[in-house]
Enzyme design. Sequence first.
Site, PDB file in Angstrom:
ATOM      1  N   LYS A  59       0.805  -1.220   0.000  1.00 59.19           N
ATOM      2  CA  LYS A  59       0.000   0.000   0.000  1.00 59.19           C
ATOM      3  C   LYS A  59       0.839   1.272   0.000  1.00 59.19           C
ATOM      4  O   LYS A  59       0.430   2.273  -0.589  1.00 59.19           O
ATOM      5  CB  LYS A  59      -1.004   0.005   1.148  1.00 59.19           C
ATOM      6  CG  LYS A  59      -0.479  -0.168   2.541  1.00 59.19           C
ATOM      7  CD  LYS A  59      -1.633  -0.253   3.544  1.00 59.19           C
ATOM      8  CE  LYS A  59      -1.119  -0.490   4.964  1.00 59.19           C
ATOM      9  NZ  LYS A  59      -0.556  -1.848   5.114  1.00 59.19           N
ATOM     10  N   ASN A  70      -1.200   6.804   6.510  1.00 58.36           N
ATOM     11  CA  ASN A  70      -0.133   5.990   7.091  1.00 58.36           C
ATOM     12  C   ASN A  70       1.217   6.261   6.441  1.00 58.36           C
ATOM     13  O   ASN A  70       2.180   5.527   6.670  1.00 58.36           O
ATOM     14  CB  ASN A  70      -0.490   4.504   6.939  1.00 58.36           C
ATOM     15  CG  ASN A  70       0.199   3.636   7.964  1.00 58.36           C
ATOM     16  OD1 ASN A  70       0.301   3.991   9.131  1.00 58.36           O
ATOM     17  ND2 ASN A  70       0.688   2.482   7.531  1.00 58.36           N
ATOM     18  N   HIS A  88      -1.082  -8.471  11.959  1.00 61.36           N
ATOM     19  CA  HIS A  88      -1.701  -7.738  13.073  1.00 61.36           C
ATOM     20  C   HIS A  88      -2.738  -8.570  13.822  1.00 61.36           C
ATOM     21  O   HIS A  88      -3.674  -8.010  14.401  1.00 61.36           O
ATOM     22  CB  HIS A  88      -2.365  -6.451  12.562  1.00 61.36           C
ATOM     23  CG  HIS A  88      -1.452  -5.548  11.798  1.00 61.36           C
ATOM     24  ND1 HIS A  88      -0.255  -5.077  12.309  1.00 61.36           N
ATOM     25  CD2 HIS A  88      -1.544  -5.039  10.540  1.00 61.36           C
ATOM     26  CE1 HIS A  88       0.327  -4.296  11.409  1.00 61.36           C
ATOM     27  NE2 HIS A  88      -0.422  -4.274  10.333  1.00 61.36           N
TER      28      HIS A  88
END
Length: 465
Positions: free
Chosen positions: A155, A178, A224
């Site tokens: 990303k 981010n 995660h």
Amino acid sequence: MIVSAAWRGKRFAVLGLARSGAASVRALVAAGARVVAWDTKAEARDAFSPSLRLRGEGRGEGDSAAGDALGGQAPLPTLSPEGERAIALVDPLEIDLSGFAGVVVSPGVPLNTHPIAAKARDAGVPIVGDIELFAQARSELPAHKVVGITGTNGKSTTTALIHHILESAGIPARLGGNIGLPILGQEPLPEGGVYVLELSSYQIDLTQSLDCEVAVLLNITPDHLDRYDGFEAYAASKARLFAMQSTGHAAIIGIGDEASQGVAKQVARSGRAEDLTKIAPGFCMDQSRWPALQGPHNAQNALAAIAACEALGVDQASIDRGLESFPGLPHRMERVATKNGVLFVNDSKATNAESTAPALAAYPRIHWILGGKAKTADLDACRSGFPHIVRAYTIGDATEMFAELLKDEMPVERSGTLAEAVCAAAAHAVAGETVLLSPACASFDQFRDYEDRGDQFRAAVEALS
């Protein structure tokens, strides 16, 4: 900065004062909100001017300080010369949150374990992030569009590539989320601009109203999982990016994995099939003119960026120019130096095994530096690259675990620290080989973040004789 008049006169608590949290505090206060802010790290609190601190800062004395910040008659510290906009450095866990408009938490705050989640819920106060604040401010900004990019891997490259193509085409664009600077801390774009946001699952979890004109999902692989109740919950977090979209807005989804295929089916079944573009794996394309976009993974990133820019109306010639001139990202397969014929590559951004795998496939003979705070207990996603590895050097918390995993596959040295690993790899490597930092781990055991880890790798390489 980006602010909203809707925040004026309201009370917010901000937990976490790193980059996005600090920007949120400043934007809220600039808009006329009253803010209680806190970070467990003293250095983060100290980053604010001492004039912003209230008497009684800290646990145990927070109630009286918070009372001043929340409407008492005592003098208030300010961020403006008018003396109207207040902030108190007080732990929100120590005060009554009733009547607050929101609790703004940094993406790094684990909502599944942190007590702020239950405290806010009991008080009936929404928990949001800086991206939700940006979404709330959009109606007051000049007419614009938003591209949101998510996915387990790729990303950052895709976000930066879309931003680069837009700027190359002469379209005003801002990079945020981010990657880059916090979006609230940047100047609003003029009419016709495009905000390009990299969005982690954590940031999506903290967002309720971000309606992206273009939403992109690259892939979903296990990551995660310490923050989610299983892989399905993690995948559902990614899918929420599309649930927030209006009909008629573009959805671009890579379908190279089962979870992403499921998200694409959800979008199609919701009546938005005409809005959906699927990026299939294994599509052959000529990447020879894109020096910073080599490898099959970057072919998929480029296809997603092309589809996003086409949805924004960018002409093909401008897209082609942007692909050719894209410089790549620091810390992502970044060529740091060549010494005595040995190439040193900084891939510190590879924080899980899936994102390390493309780097292992890119070079024929590799001295692999890996380790840190492990996200999983295996390296199976990297296995196809094992034949390329001459020797591995393990570091950080995962030193022993990864050494045990790899010892029957290749020579392994337990280096422990990055500096030791660089020296050992440089001593073993010969001309034509590559020393690759691609850790397959988070950085937080020994470094501030992956950027700090990459910078220290570069410094260690530069220090070699």
